[in-house]
Design a protein around this motif. Structure first.
Motif, PDB file in Angstrom:
ATOM      1  N   LEU A  50       0.847  -1.184   0.000  1.00 21.38           N
ATOM      2  CA  LEU A  50       0.000   0.000   0.000  1.00 21.38           C
ATOM      3  C   LEU A  50       0.883   1.234   0.000  1.00 21.38           C
ATOM      4  CD1 LEU A  50      -2.721  -1.020   2.640  1.00 21.38           C
ATOM      5  CD2 LEU A  50      -2.688  -1.462   0.177  1.00 21.38           C
ATOM      6  N   TRP A  51       0.478   2.215  -0.825  1.00 17.31           N
ATOM      7  CA  TRP A  51       1.247   3.442  -0.991  1.00 17.31           C
ATOM      8  C   TRP A  51       0.342   4.650  -0.758  1.00 17.31           C
ATOM      9  CZ3 TRP A  51       6.246   2.047  -2.724  1.00 17.31           C
ATOM     10  CH2 TRP A  51       6.366   0.775  -3.292  1.00 17.31           C
ATOM     11  N   ASP A  52       0.875   5.676  -0.132  1.00 13.80           N
ATOM     12  CA  ASP A  52       0.153   6.935  -0.004  1.00 13.80           C
ATOM     13  C   ASP A  52       0.184   7.626  -1.360  1.00 13.80           C
ATOM     14  OD1 ASP A  52      -0.944   9.204   1.832  1.00 13.80           O
ATOM     15  OD2 ASP A  52       0.685  10.152   0.700  1.00 13.80           O
ATOM     16  N   SER A  53      -0.989   7.816  -1.981  1.00 11.78           N
ATOM     17  CA  SER A  53      -0.989   8.308  -3.362  1.00 11.78           C
ATOM     18  C   SER A  53      -0.514   9.755  -3.501  1.00 11.78           C
ATOM     19  CB  SER A  53      -2.366   8.134  -4.003  1.00 11.78           C
ATOM     20  OG  SER A  53      -3.353   8.833  -3.294  1.00 11.78           O
ATOM     21  N   PRO A  54      -0.819  10.664  -2.557  1.00 17.57           N
ATOM     22  CA  PRO A  54      -0.327  12.036  -2.752  1.00 17.57           C
ATOM     23  C   PRO A  54       1.191  12.155  -2.725  1.00 17.57           C
ATOM     24  CG  PRO A  54      -2.161  12.023  -1.210  1.00 17.57           C
ATOM     25  CD  PRO A  54      -1.752  10.592  -1.418  1.00 17.57           C
ATOM     26  N   THR A  55       1.849  11.315  -1.909  1.00 20.70           N
ATOM     27  CA  THR A  55       3.293  11.456  -1.729  1.00 20.70           C
ATOM     28  C   THR A  55       4.111  10.314  -2.316  1.00 20.70           C
ATOM     29  OG1 THR A  55       3.287  10.294   0.397  1.00 20.70           O
ATOM     30  CG2 THR A  55       2.858  12.677   0.433  1.00 20.70           C
ATOM     31  N   GLY A  56       3.473   9.172  -2.575  1.00 22.70           N
ATOM     32  CA  GLY A  56       4.199   8.000  -3.041  1.00 22.70           C
ATOM     33  C   GLY A  56       4.892   7.241  -1.922  1.00 22.70           C
ATOM     34  N   THR A  57       4.639   7.623  -0.682  1.00 24.09           N
ATOM     35  CA  THR A  57       5.274   6.970   0.461  1.00 24.09           C
ATOM     36  C   THR A  57       4.743   5.550   0.629  1.00 24.09           C
ATOM     37  OG1 THR A  57       5.507   9.094   1.599  1.00 24.09           O
ATOM     38  CG2 THR A  57       5.681   7.102   2.954  1.00 24.09           C
ATOM     39  N   HIS A  58       5.661   4.613   0.842  1.00 25.12           N
ATOM     40  CA  HIS A  58       5.256   3.237   1.104  1.00 25.12           C
ATOM     41  C   HIS A  58       4.664   3.149   2.503  1.00 25.12           C
ATOM     42  CE1 HIS A  58       6.075  -1.023   2.363  1.00 25.12           C
ATOM     43  NE2 HIS A  58       5.405  -1.194   1.248  1.00 25.12           N
ATOM     44  N   LEU A  59       3.475   2.532   2.629  1.00 22.07           N
ATOM     45  CA  LEU A  59       2.782   2.454   3.904  1.00 22.07           C
ATOM     46  C   LEU A  59       2.979   1.117   4.596  1.00 22.07           C
ATOM     47  CD1 LEU A  59      -0.582   4.139   2.826  1.00 22.07           C
ATOM     48  CD2 LEU A  59       1.339   5.206   4.032  1.00 22.07           C
ATOM     49  N   VAL A  60       2.746   0.017   3.878  1.00 21.95           N
ATOM     50  CA  VAL A  60       2.823  -1.294   4.510  1.00 21.95           C
ATOM     51  C   VAL A  60       2.861  -2.378   3.437  1.00 21.95           C
ATOM     52  CG1 VAL A  60       0.314  -1.596   4.641  1.00 21.95           C
ATOM     53  CG2 VAL A  60       1.772  -2.745   6.320  1.00 21.95           C
ATOM     54  N   ALA A  61       3.437  -3.517   3.784  1.00 22.81           N
ATOM     55  CA  ALA A  61       3.390  -4.705   2.936  1.00 22.81           C
ATOM     56  C   ALA A  61       2.488  -5.731   3.609  1.00 22.81           C
ATOM     57  CB  ALA A  61       4.786  -5.277   2.728  1.00 22.81           C
ATOM     58  N   LEU A  62       1.470  -6.189   2.894  1.00 23.92           N
ATOM     59  CA  LEU A  62       0.540  -7.192   3.410  1.00 23.92           C
ATOM     60  C   LEU A  62       1.015  -8.564   2.930  1.00 23.92           C
ATOM     61  CD1 LEU A  62      -2.839  -5.382   2.604  1.00 23.92           C
ATOM     62  CD2 LEU A  62      -1.438  -5.215   4.676  1.00 23.92           C
ATOM     63  N   LYS A  63       1.232  -9.467   3.893  1.00 25.06           N
ATOM     64  CA  LYS A  63       1.795 -10.779   3.579  1.00 25.06           C
ATOM     65  C   LYS A  63       0.830 -11.864   4.026  1.00 25.06           C
ATOM     66  CE  LYS A  63       6.489  -8.997   4.119  1.00 25.06           C
ATOM     67  NZ  LYS A  63       7.789  -9.126   4.839  1.00 25.06           N
ATOM     68  N   GLY A  64       0.366 -12.663   3.074  1.00 25.98           N
ATOM     69  CA  GLY A  64      -0.573 -13.722   3.376  1.00 25.98           C
ATOM     70  C   GLY A  64      -0.640 -14.747   2.266  1.00 25.98           C
ATOM     71  N   HIS A  65      -0.396 -14.293   1.046  1.00 24.01           N
ATOM     72  CA  HIS A  65      -0.377 -15.213  -0.092  1.00 24.01           C
ATOM     73  C   HIS A  65       0.953 -15.964  -0.145  1.00 24.01           C
ATOM     74  CE1 HIS A  65      -4.196 -14.317  -1.952  1.00 24.01           C
ATOM     75  NE2 HIS A  65      -3.971 -13.022  -1.880  1.00 24.01           N
ATOM     76  N   HIS A  66       0.914 -17.125  -0.786  1.00 22.14           N
ATOM     77  CA  HIS A  66       2.101 -17.965  -0.887  1.00 22.14           C
ATOM     78  C   HIS A  66       2.655 -18.016  -2.311  1.00 22.14           C
ATOM     79  CE1 HIS A  66       1.321 -19.168   3.178  1.00 22.14           C
ATOM     80  NE2 HIS A  66       0.117 -19.607   2.855  1.00 22.14           N
TER      81      HIS A  66
END
Length: 290
Positions: free
Chosen positions: A158-174
């Protein structure tokens, strides 16, 4: 009409037309009632077209290709708009539009997400870097404040669209995350993966809420209905499944008319129909009666 796999399908806002992109290097716009091509074929890419997207106002469409470019087209006439958009260093896998139609995000085999001005085709800012493998899907949140991207590195970012800052990585898929869509209320994000599962994430808590199982092989595309009530998934097992987004339960029986991989699914704007495309070189329109 297509002479190769149809990799992507999307509805125009009025719901009476769908656009398709194919490995035969062409884009076509179809009448959903008659099945006739009403615009196209649109030609310009010199490699397979992986993804097509429609602007929210229905006036413009864009396409992503293995030729490493993105192209913009007038959705009424089929005329190309400006020059091809270049900047990715490898195959471009996916494109989308922001909710107001002003931005186009894209993802590519160069591991990056890029943002483009939908009016001019100019690149906006620096590439968004964080994925460690190809980016196969990208989407905007309904509030336009967040971009989600899925990758062969098994993560959703997930990225903050106004700034392009990376917010978080969601990990669940294999395995590779091949498709993403936000719920209309923005609270949930739906993902489809080559690991055969559909996952439902709570964006606010950044937690995995539910995993949907039923397909026997890779899931290539997911979509959520405009009401947020149903999820559709298309798979390399040649079937489409409909799920209740609230309970995760399957709705009815799998849709089985395709004879090869289901590459893309899209709900109509009123949620009553579903469009799907396949490696069998065909598109289908399904009545769902939501």
């Amino acid at each position: 009409g297509h002479d190769d796999a149809v990799y992507s399908v999307a509805y125009l806002p009025a719901g009476t037309r769908v656009v398709s992109g194919s490995g035969d290097l062409s884009i076509r716009i179809w009448d959903t009632l008659t099945g006739a091509v009403v615009v196209g074929p649109l030609l310009g890419h010199d490699r397979a077209i992986n993804c097509v997207a429609i602007s929210p106002d229905g006036c413009q469409l864009c396409s992503a290709s293995y030729d490493c470019t993105i192209r913009r087209w007038d959705a009424e006439s089929g005329a190309p708009l400006g020059k091809p958009m270049t900047g990715h260093g490898d195959w471009v896998r996916c494109v989308a539009y922001s909710p107001d139609g002003s931005w186009i995000p894209s993802g590519a085999d160069d591991h990056t997400v890029r943002l483009w001005d939908a009016s001019t085709g100019e690149a906006l800012g620096e590439p968004l870097e964080g994925h460690t493998d190809l980016v196969g899907c990208v989407t905007f949140s309904p509030a336009a404040d967040c971009i989600a991207s899925g990758s062969l590195d098994h993560t959703i970012r997930l990225w903050d669209s106004p700034t392009g800052t990376h917010l978080v990585a969601l990990k669940g898929h294999h395995y590779s995350v091949d498709s993403l869509c936000f719920s209309p209320d923005r609270i949930h994000l739906v993902s489809g993966s080559l690991d055969k599962t559909v996952q439902i994430w709570n964006v606010e808590t950044q937690q995995l809420e539910r995993t949907l199982r039923g397909h026997s092989v890779a899931i290539r595309s997911v979509a959520i209905s405009p009401s947020g009530r149903y999820i559709a998934s298309g798979s390399a097992d040649d079937t489409i499944r409909i799920w209740d987004a609230r309970t995760g339960e399957a709705v009815g029986v799998p849709l089985t008319k395709h004879t090869d991989w289901v590459r893309s699914v899209a709900f109509s704007p009123d949620g009553r129909s579903l469009a799907s495309s396949s490696s069998s070189r065909t598109l289908r329109i399904w009545d769902l009666f939501e």
